[in-house]
Enzyme design. Structure first.
Site, mmCIF file in Angstrom:
data_model
loop_
_atom_site.group_PDB
_atom_site.id
_atom_site.type_symbol
_atom_site.label_atom_id
_atom_site.label_comp_id
_atom_site.label_asym_id
_atom_site.label_seq_id
_atom_site.Cartn_x
_atom_site.Cartn_y
_atom_site.Cartn_z
ATOM 1 N N ASN A 9 45.423 47.207 23.106
ATOM 2 C CA ASN A 9 45.720 47.858 24.381
ATOM 3 C C ASN A 9 47.222 48.096 24.430
ATOM 4 O OD1 ASN A 9 46.058 48.647 27.002
ATOM 5 N ND2 ASN A 9 44.957 46.915 27.910
ATOM 6 N N LYS A 16 48.981 44.573 23.808
ATOM 7 C CA LYS A 16 48.135 43.402 23.983
ATOM 8 C C LYS A 16 47.036 43.513 22.925
ATOM 9 C CE LYS A 16 45.629 41.572 27.888
ATOM 10 N NZ LYS A 16 45.119 41.921 29.196
ATOM 11 N N ARG A 89 41.898 50.663 23.713
ATOM 12 C CA ARG A 89 41.684 51.011 25.119
ATOM 13 C C ARG A 89 42.550 52.236 25.433
ATOM 14 N NH1 ARG A 89 44.739 49.240 30.402
ATOM 15 N NH2 ARG A 89 43.389 50.347 31.837
ATOM 16 N N HIS A 178 39.142 52.286 35.381
ATOM 17 C CA HIS A 178 38.452 50.983 35.283
ATOM 18 C C HIS A 178 37.026 51.134 34.763
ATOM 19 C CE1 HIS A 178 41.267 49.173 38.558
ATOM 20 N NE2 HIS A 178 41.685 48.804 37.360
ATOM 21 N N GLY A 206 42.302 44.141 40.710
ATOM 22 C CA GLY A 206 43.351 43.498 39.912
ATOM 23 C C GLY A 206 44.682 43.992 40.449
ATOM 24 N N GLY A 208 45.921 46.813 39.592
ATOM 25 C CA GLY A 208 45.357 48.091 40.006
ATOM 26 C C GLY A 208 43.973 47.775 40.567
ATOM 27 N N ARG A 237 50.999 49.685 44.130
ATOM 28 C CA ARG A 237 50.714 51.100 44.442
ATOM 29 C C ARG A 237 50.133 51.213 45.843
ATOM 30 N NH1 ARG A 237 46.762 51.608 39.470
ATOM 31 N NH2 ARG A 237 48.034 50.417 38.020
ATOM 32 N N GLY A 329 39.199 39.925 42.827
ATOM 33 C CA GLY A 329 37.770 39.882 43.165
ATOM 34 C C GLY A 329 37.093 38.611 42.682
ATOM 35 N N GLU A 330 37.530 38.121 41.510
ATOM 36 C CA GLU A 330 36.891 36.925 40.927
ATOM 37 C C GLU A 330 37.408 35.636 41.545
ATOM 38 O OE1 GLU A 330 37.304 37.169 36.608
ATOM 39 O OE2 GLU A 330 36.860 39.312 36.745
ATOM 40 N N ASN A 331 38.605 35.703 42.154
ATOM 41 C CA ASN A 331 39.248 34.459 42.600
ATOM 42 C C ASN A 331 39.522 34.332 44.090
ATOM 43 O OD1 ASN A 331 39.859 32.980 40.023
ATOM 44 N ND2 ASN A 331 40.790 34.963 39.564
ATOM 45 N N GLU A 381 36.532 43.507 29.753
ATOM 46 C CA GLU A 381 36.754 44.839 29.176
ATOM 47 C C GLU A 381 36.928 44.757 27.654
ATOM 48 O OE1 GLU A 381 39.687 44.997 32.388
ATOM 49 O OE2 GLU A 381 39.402 47.161 32.358
HETATM 50 P P1 ADP Z 1 45.319 43.545 35.913
HETATM 51 O O1 ADP Z 1 44.993 44.712 36.780
HETATM 52 O O2 ADP Z 1 46.764 43.455 35.553
HETATM 53 O O3 ADP Z 1 44.362 43.337 34.747
HETATM 54 P P2 ADP Z 1 44.087 41.123 36.967
HETATM 55 O O4 ADP Z 1 42.672 41.596 36.974
HETATM 56 O O5 ADP Z 1 44.479 40.058 35.999
HETATM 57 O O6 ADP Z 1 45.128 42.310 36.891
HETATM 58 O O7 ADP Z 1 44.404 40.596 38.454
HETATM 59 C C1 ADP Z 1 45.678 40.194 38.829
HETATM 60 C C2 ADP Z 1 45.637 39.782 40.295
HETATM 61 O O8 ADP Z 1 44.685 38.712 40.437
HETATM 62 C C3 ADP Z 1 46.953 39.279 40.833
HETATM 63 O O9 ADP Z 1 47.233 39.881 42.086
HETATM 64 C C4 ADP Z 1 46.691 37.805 41.032
HETATM 65 O O10 ADP Z 1 47.423 37.313 42.104
HETATM 66 C C5 ADP Z 1 45.224 37.786 41.346
HETATM 67 N N1 ADP Z 1 44.673 36.422 41.208
HETATM 68 C C6 ADP Z 1 44.528 35.698 40.091
HETATM 69 N N2 ADP Z 1 44.079 34.452 40.406
HETATM 70 C C7 ADP Z 1 43.955 34.411 41.757
HETATM 71 C C8 ADP Z 1 43.563 33.418 42.701
HETATM 72 N N3 ADP Z 1 43.200 32.202 42.314
HETATM 73 N N4 ADP Z 1 43.563 33.752 44.018
HETATM 74 C C9 ADP Z 1 43.933 34.974 44.417
HETATM 75 N N5 ADP Z 1 44.311 35.939 43.587
HETATM 76 C C10 ADP Z 1 44.343 35.671 42.271
#
Ligand code: ADP
Length: 394
Positions: A9, A16, A89, A178, A206, A208, A237, A329-331, A381
């Site tokens: 990537n 990366k 990618r 995405h 993320g 983005g 953004r 979304g995951e966290n 991905e």
């Molecule tokens: P990218 O678009 O660079 O691939 P990621 O999918 O890794 O980004 O997402 C990055 C975002 O996820 C950041 O804003 C980060 O703060 C958020 N994030 C990661 N872990 C947590 C968490 N535990 N709680 C809230 N946000 C989180």
């Protein structure tokens, strides 16, 4: 013998990479090179699955030099002969590519042609393809596009209400991004939802961020458009703004077009609203302490996200589920809670305990009893790129 795919990537100043087993996702080696192509010394970090980590300077700091160092590391780890192909990618494939393809000169030329649509990303991808062809002269190369999954969007979703000639002559239209993440999520949904051909609104949040209306194996609409600026609030953004802002800021406030562009891409979103950070975790920590700037930021972020999720349902005629993925979304249980609270009228409600215990790779349906499903799924991905590359280089 198991074989691996080298997934690459390339960004304008970064590279990366990951060595991935396309069957089980095992990653024996991965790393990141930074400060490339900016005229100085770069650096590279390489990590092994066993916990080893090496860091070194790159002089010159170029994508080519980074690949030379990576090839040496692959040889040292005994992986070089096990790599079957290289998967890249690629952000923008324009209208040329609705799926992943093997690289040849024609494909490379089309990616070059798409530089006018993605001037920040595609030049780096071309550099990466050229450097990888040189570093791995005997391996097939495959390109996987962020835009491909959205190429089935109907005209009503991808046309802007601009003079039609801009589309026919200049390919100014909505593309969406995405796509590799959405395709991975789409591949997981039938089993997770227990529906053969599910319809889901998926939010990839993320740095983005975007939302897509996924109809089983393709999208019918999505929030990002000609570029990855449109749509929901991002890390730096703006997402949607009234396009008249351009004329007002350049005409009345003396900003140059580049200054406005930089503001919309780099100084807005979570960062611009909060004045703190583009990192959702930092804003959330301040939110928990009752900080007014953090509260307004999360209010705007979640309100706009909920509006876009509801809007994406139009293209699907309603959804079987909402899915959250990407780092936020995951966290972020906070983002999920505040967003779904605005969508209860559509039949979605969270189970608070399940929501709070689902993070760091944990997946599951976090909806309350009686609600339509709301899933958290960890996207992958790189694995998707490895699988496409494996299939096409057979
Ligand atoms: P990218 O678009 O660079 O691939 P990621 O999918 O890794 O980004 O997402 C990055 C975002 O996820 C950041 O804003 C980060 O703060 C958020 N994030 C990661 N872990 C947590 C968490 N535990 N709680 C809230 N946000 C989180």
């Amino acid at each position: 013998m198991s074989h691996y795919i080298f997934v690459l990537n390339c960004g304008s100043s970064s590279l990366k990479f990951s060595v991935i087993n396309p069957e089980n996702g095992e990653e024996p080696l991965k790393g990141l090179a930074e400060r490339l192509g900016v005229g100085g010394v770069g650096n590279i970090t390489i990590k092994t699955a066993a916990g080893g980590k090496t860091e070194q300077q790159l002089d010159p700091g170029t994508h080519q030099e980074a690949l030379h160092v990576i090839v040496a590391a692959l040889k040292k780890e005994g992986l070089m002969d096990k790599i079957k192909a290289v998967g890249h990618r690629i952000v923008h494939g324009g209208e040329y590519f609705a799926e992943s393809v093997l690289v040849d000169d024609d494909v490379r030329n089309k990616i070059v042609d798409c530089i006018r649509l993605a001037p920040l990303h595609n030049p780096a991808h071309v550099t990466g393809i050229d450097a990888a062809r040189e570093a791995f002269p005997n391996l097939k190369q495959v390109v996987v596009f962020d835009t491909a999954f959205h190429q089935h969007m109907p005209q009503r979703a991808f046309l802007y209400a601009l003079p039609y000639k801009l589309y026919t002559d200049n390919k100014i239209r909505r593309y969406g991004f995405h796509g590799t993440s959405y395709r991975y999520i789409a591949s997981q949904l039938p089993e997770k939802l227990g529906i053969a051909k599910p319809k889901a609104v998926v939010a990839h949040l993320g740095n983005g961020a975007s939302v897509a209306a996924v109809d089983f194996d393709h999208s019918v609409d999505t929030t990002m458009g000609l570029t990855p600026l449109e749509g929901v609030v991002h890390g730096t953004r703006s997402g949607d703004v009234d396009p008249a802002i351009f004329g007002i800021l350049t005409g009345q406030m003396g900003m140059s077009p580049k200054e406005v562009d930089d503001m919309l891409w780099k100084q807005s979103g979570l960062l611009g609203l909060s004045g703190m950070s583009n990192d959702c975790r930092t804003v959330e920590e301040a939110y928990a302490k009752g900080d007014a700037a953090a509260i307004r930021t999360m209010e705007v972020y979640c309100y706009r996200l909920a509006k876009h999720i509801a809007a994406q349902m139009v293209g699907l005629g309603g959804a079987d589920a909402i899915v959250f993925t990407g780092g936020i979304g995951e966290n972020s249980s906070l983002v999920r809670e505040k967003t779904i609270a605005l969508l209860e009228y559509l039949g979605f409600k969270l189970d608070s305990a399940k929501n709070h215990e689902t993070f760091r790779g944990k997946e599951g349906n976090i909806a309350a009893a009686g609600s339509k499903p709301v899933w958290v799924i960890a996207t992958n991905e790189e694995l998707m790129i490895a699988r496409d590359t494996d299939a096409l280089s057979a």
